[in-house]
Design a protein around this motif. Structure first.
Motif, short mmCIF file in Angstrom:
data_model
loop_
_atom_site.label_atom_id
_atom_site.label_comp_id
_atom_site.label_asym_id
_atom_site.label_seq_id
_atom_site.Cartn_x
_atom_site.Cartn_y
_atom_site.Cartn_z
N GLY A 83 0.83 -1.21 0.00
CA GLY A 83 0.00 0.00 0.00
C GLY A 83 0.86 1.25 0.00
N GLN A 84 1.93 1.24 0.76
CA GLN A 84 2.82 2.39 0.78
C GLN A 84 3.52 2.56 -0.57
OE1 GLN A 84 5.24 1.47 4.18
NE2 GLN A 84 3.84 2.47 5.60
N PHE A 85 3.83 1.45 -1.22
CA PHE A 85 4.43 1.52 -2.55
C PHE A 85 3.45 2.14 -3.54
CE2 PHE A 85 4.88 -0.48 -6.74
CZ PHE A 85 6.13 0.01 -7.08
N VAL A 86 2.19 1.74 -3.47
CA VAL A 86 1.17 2.29 -4.36
C VAL A 86 1.02 3.79 -4.12
CG1 VAL A 86 -1.31 2.27 -4.89
CG2 VAL A 86 -0.07 0.12 -4.65
N ILE A 87 0.99 4.21 -2.87
CA ILE A 87 0.87 5.63 -2.55
C ILE A 87 2.08 6.39 -3.10
CG2 ILE A 87 0.88 7.31 -0.66
CD1 ILE A 87 -0.77 5.21 0.92
N GLY A 88 3.27 5.84 -2.90
CA GLY A 88 4.48 6.48 -3.42
C GLY A 88 4.46 6.59 -4.94
N ALA A 89 3.97 5.55 -5.61
CA ALA A 89 3.88 5.58 -7.07
C ALA A 89 2.88 6.65 -7.53
CB ALA A 89 3.47 4.21 -7.60
N LEU A 90 1.76 6.76 -6.83
CA LEU A 90 0.78 7.79 -7.18
C LEU A 90 1.33 9.19 -6.97
CD1 LEU A 90 -2.51 6.22 -5.77
CD2 LEU A 90 -1.84 6.46 -8.16
N VAL A 126 5.11 14.08 -11.66
CA VAL A 126 5.54 14.13 -13.06
C VAL A 126 4.51 14.88 -13.91
CG1 VAL A 126 5.93 12.70 -15.11
CG2 VAL A 126 7.01 12.09 -12.95
N VAL A 127 3.23 14.58 -13.70
CA VAL A 127 2.18 15.27 -14.46
C VAL A 127 2.18 16.76 -14.15
CG1 VAL A 127 -0.33 15.49 -14.73
CG2 VAL A 127 0.74 13.24 -14.74
N SER A 128 2.36 17.10 -12.88
CA SER A 128 2.38 18.50 -12.48
C SER A 128 3.57 19.25 -13.09
CB SER A 128 2.42 18.61 -10.95
OG SER A 128 1.28 18.03 -10.39
N VAL A 129 4.72 18.63 -13.08
CA VAL A 129 5.91 19.28 -13.67
C VAL A 129 5.72 19.44 -15.18
CG1 VAL A 129 8.36 18.92 -14.18
CG2 VAL A 129 7.50 18.59 -11.86
N PHE A 132 -1.63 13.63 -1.16
CA PHE A 132 -1.29 12.22 -1.18
C PHE A 132 -0.51 11.80 0.07
CE2 PHE A 132 -2.09 12.30 -5.83
CZ PHE A 132 -3.03 11.29 -5.84
N ALA A 133 0.33 12.69 0.59
CA ALA A 133 1.05 12.38 1.83
C ALA A 133 0.07 12.24 2.99
CB ALA A 133 2.09 13.45 2.12
N LEU A 134 -0.93 13.11 3.03
CA LEU A 134 -1.94 13.05 4.08
C LEU A 134 -2.75 11.76 3.99
CD1 LEU A 134 -3.31 14.50 6.45
CD2 LEU A 134 -4.83 15.56 4.78
N VAL A 135 -3.14 11.38 2.79
CA VAL A 135 -3.88 10.14 2.59
C VAL A 135 -3.02 8.95 3.04
CG1 VAL A 135 -4.81 8.57 0.84
CG2 VAL A 135 -5.39 10.98 0.79
N GLY A 136 -1.75 8.96 2.69
CA GLY A 136 -0.85 7.89 3.11
C GLY A 136 -0.72 7.81 4.62
N TYR A 137 -0.64 8.95 5.27
CA TYR A 137 -0.54 8.99 6.72
C TYR A 137 -1.81 8.45 7.36
CZ TYR A 137 -0.07 10.79 11.45
OH TYR A 137 -0.02 10.90 12.80
N LEU A 138 -2.97 8.86 6.84
CA LEU A 138 -4.24 8.39 7.40
C LEU A 138 -4.42 6.90 7.19
CD1 LEU A 138 -6.58 11.34 6.39
CD2 LEU A 138 -5.65 10.82 8.66
#
Length: 71
Positions: free
Chosen positions: A20-27, A33-36, A61-67
């Protein structure tokens, strides 16, 4: 018997959590990348808005990962 089922469920969640943490990191990486890319396409005149979009996406996304990690 109830304690062993709880223990088994905890072990299963602990095994799934790194994925799950890997998926969050990938997202987060995809969002960055899209933003840049959008920032480069818009040029310097739109830099402020694009940076806010990028920062908001990363913080969200960091907040979602933390929650999710708290569950």
């Amino acid at each position: 018997m109830g304690a062993s089922r709880t223990l088994a469920a905890d072990v299963l969640v602990d095994m799934i959590m790194p994925f799950g943490q890997f998926v969050i990191g990938a997202l987060v990486l995809v969002t960055l990348v899209v933003s840049v890319r959008r920032l480069l396409e818009r040029g310097p005149s739109r830099m402020g808005g694009a940076m806010l979009l990028s920062g908001g996406a990363v913080i969200g996304f960091a907040l979602v990962g933390y929650l999710i990690q708290l569950l």
